[in-house]
Design a protein around this motif. Sequence first.
Motif, PDB file in Angstrom:
ATOM      1  N   HIS A 112      40.369  36.934  31.566  1.00 46.43           N
ATOM      2  CA  HIS A 112      39.611  38.094  31.079  1.00 46.43           C
ATOM      3  C   HIS A 112      38.545  38.551  32.073  1.00 46.43           C
ATOM      4  N   LEU A 113      38.527  37.982  33.252  1.00 43.07           N
ATOM      5  CA  LEU A 113      37.466  38.263  34.216  1.00 43.07           C
ATOM      6  C   LEU A 113      37.474  39.735  34.623  1.00 43.07           C
ATOM      7  N   GLU A 114      36.283  40.371  34.537  1.00 38.87           N
ATOM      8  CA  GLU A 114      36.130  41.778  34.890  1.00 38.87           C
ATOM      9  C   GLU A 114      35.310  41.968  36.158  1.00 38.87           C
ATOM     10  N   SER A 115      34.305  41.112  36.370  1.00 41.69           N
ATOM     11  CA  SER A 115      33.485  41.219  37.576  1.00 41.69           C
ATOM     12  C   SER A 115      33.371  39.849  38.225  1.00 41.69           C
ATOM     13  N   THR A 142      38.554  33.707  52.215  1.00 39.03           N
ATOM     14  CA  THR A 142      39.075  34.777  53.068  1.00 39.03           C
ATOM     15  C   THR A 142      39.964  35.685  52.231  1.00 39.03           C
ATOM     16  N   LEU A 143      39.455  36.871  51.942  1.00 35.20           N
ATOM     17  CA  LEU A 143      40.201  37.795  51.100  1.00 35.20           C
ATOM     18  C   LEU A 143      41.161  38.636  51.941  1.00 35.20           C
ATOM     19  N   THR A 144      42.374  38.174  52.052  1.00 35.10           N
ATOM     20  CA  THR A 144      43.407  38.886  52.794  1.00 35.10           C
ATOM     21  C   THR A 144      44.728  38.781  52.036  1.00 35.10           C
ATOM     22  N   GLY A 145      45.661  39.602  52.444  1.00 37.50           N
ATOM     23  CA  GLY A 145      47.030  39.514  51.945  1.00 37.50           C
ATOM     24  C   GLY A 145      47.157  39.533  50.441  1.00 37.50           C
ATOM     25  N   ASN A 146      47.971  38.625  49.916  1.00 38.95           N
ATOM     26  CA  ASN A 146      48.280  38.593  48.496  1.00 38.95           C
ATOM     27  C   ASN A 146      47.051  38.297  47.645  1.00 38.95           C
ATOM     28  N   LEU A 147      46.151  37.424  48.152  1.00 34.93           N
ATOM     29  CA  LEU A 147      44.954  37.090  47.394  1.00 34.93           C
ATOM     30  C   LEU A 147      44.045  38.307  47.242  1.00 34.93           C
ATOM     31  N   LYS A 148      43.891  39.072  48.300  1.00 38.47           N
ATOM     32  CA  LYS A 148      43.087  40.285  48.239  1.00 38.47           C
ATOM     33  C   LYS A 148      43.700  41.288  47.266  1.00 38.47           C
ATOM     34  N   ARG A 149      45.023  41.412  47.336  1.00 36.91           N
ATOM     35  CA  ARG A 149      45.714  42.348  46.451  1.00 36.91           C
ATOM     36  C   ARG A 149      45.576  41.906  44.985  1.00 36.91           C
ATOM     37  N   ARG A 150      45.681  40.613  44.776  1.00 36.10           N
ATOM     38  CA  ARG A 150      45.567  40.091  43.412  1.00 36.10           C
ATOM     39  C   ARG A 150      44.176  40.340  42.836  1.00 36.10           C
ATOM     40  N   CYS A 151      43.144  40.142  43.647  1.00 34.03           N
ATOM     41  CA  CYS A 151      41.780  40.409  43.197  1.00 34.03           C
ATOM     42  C   CYS A 151      41.579  41.886  42.883  1.00 34.03           C
ATOM     43  N   ALA A 152      42.118  42.731  43.732  1.00 33.54           N
ATOM     44  CA  ALA A 152      41.971  44.177  43.534  1.00 33.54           C
ATOM     45  C   ALA A 152      42.633  44.625  42.235  1.00 33.54           C
ATOM     46  N   GLU A 153      43.737  44.003  41.892  1.00 31.48           N
ATOM     47  CA  GLU A 153      44.468  44.375  40.683  1.00 31.48           C
ATOM     48  C   GLU A 153      43.801  43.827  39.420  1.00 31.48           C
ATOM     49  N   ARG A 154      43.179  42.664  39.537  1.00 32.11           N
ATOM     50  CA  ARG A 154      42.643  41.972  38.362  1.00 32.11           C
ATOM     51  C   ARG A 154      41.180  42.279  38.091  1.00 32.11           C
ATOM     52  N   ILE A 155      40.375  42.419  39.156  1.00 31.90           N
ATOM     53  CA  ILE A 155      38.923  42.482  39.006  1.00 31.90           C
ATOM     54  C   ILE A 155      38.427  43.923  39.163  1.00 31.90           C
ATOM     55  N   LYS A 156      37.729  44.423  38.154  1.00 30.89           N
ATOM     56  CA  LYS A 156      37.205  45.782  38.212  1.00 30.89           C
ATOM     57  C   LYS A 156      36.053  45.899  39.201  1.00 30.89           C
ATOM     58  N   ASP A 157      35.189  44.903  39.217  1.00 35.97           N
ATOM     59  CA  ASP A 157      34.004  44.925  40.081  1.00 35.97           C
ATOM     60  C   ASP A 157      34.008  43.660  40.929  1.00 35.97           C
ATOM     61  N   LEU A 158      34.449  43.784  42.184  1.00 37.88           N
ATOM     62  CA  LEU A 158      34.573  42.643  43.083  1.00 37.88           C
ATOM     63  C   LEU A 158      33.585  42.774  44.227  1.00 37.88           C
ATOM     64  N   ARG A 159      32.782  41.733  44.456  1.00 33.74           N
ATOM     65  CA  ARG A 159      31.875  41.684  45.602  1.00 33.74           C
ATOM     66  C   ARG A 159      32.412  40.624  46.555  1.00 33.74           C
TER      67      ARG A 159
END
Length: 275
Positions: free
Chosen positions: A221-224, A234-251
């Motif tokens: 349920h994580l939103e931010s 290291t936010l790259t590749g699949n991990l970066k894409r997964r965060c972008a899809e799941r997290i509304k507010d990512l720092r």
Amino acid sequence: MDPLRPPPHPQFQFRNWLELPRDVTASILLRLGAIEILTSAQKVCLLWRNLCKDPYMWRKIDMRNHGDLRDMPYDLETMCRHAVDRSRGQLVDINIEYFGTDKLLHYIAESSSQVRRLRLVRCYKISIKGFSEVAAKLPLLEDLAISYCPLSEELLEAVGRCCPLLKSLKFNNLGYRSPPIECDDEAIAIAENMTELRHLQLFGNTLTNDGLKAILDGCHHLESLDLRQCFSVTLTGNLKRRCAERIKDLRSPCDSTDDYEFNAELHDMESFYDD
């Protein structure tokens, strides 16, 4: 009034604050911190003193201070206990910075099991064992902020077990230019025990990509998510894409810290061992 004298200019007209409606005065006083109310505001007049004794005024207790307890002309722990007493069990939100202890936490929990928000900053006299015992007495806790306290994954596990309603967690540490260690224990404790989280801040944490993956897997349920100064991620590749899809507010680890509430100065590896 002299009929020949013009009325005073509005800027020279003074309001009698005692004529304000009671609820308006209470709203103004609520904007003060607990320290200001107890040391100053309640001494202004009888009306204000009576208002400052109303349990409603103490549903939220903010003991924010500058941190140098040696210069304090009063005992903050004693003052905090007095404020908790005034709440008469209605306390839902409390902030204790720099002076929190195991005994004080126990006093708060025993006095009010309704606490939903708790904020701790640099409370070096709070232990994992002490906090874990208190967590069992705060089943309604929804928002927990712990910054720069010597607490670890054992505490997170206990809080996760005892506080099933927890929605927001801040677990912040100092950021280091070159992290001396990489450790996912705290991230895994969060992933396995705090599955209902909506908001998570891990400023300066030593988690790695594996720890981040565990959080994404466990906290559906994580939103931010705030990972600033988590330089082992290291936010790259699949991990970066997964965060972008799941997290509304990512720092991200290297994002600006201009709006961070504490000093975000980076520390050297040597200072880690000194700490």
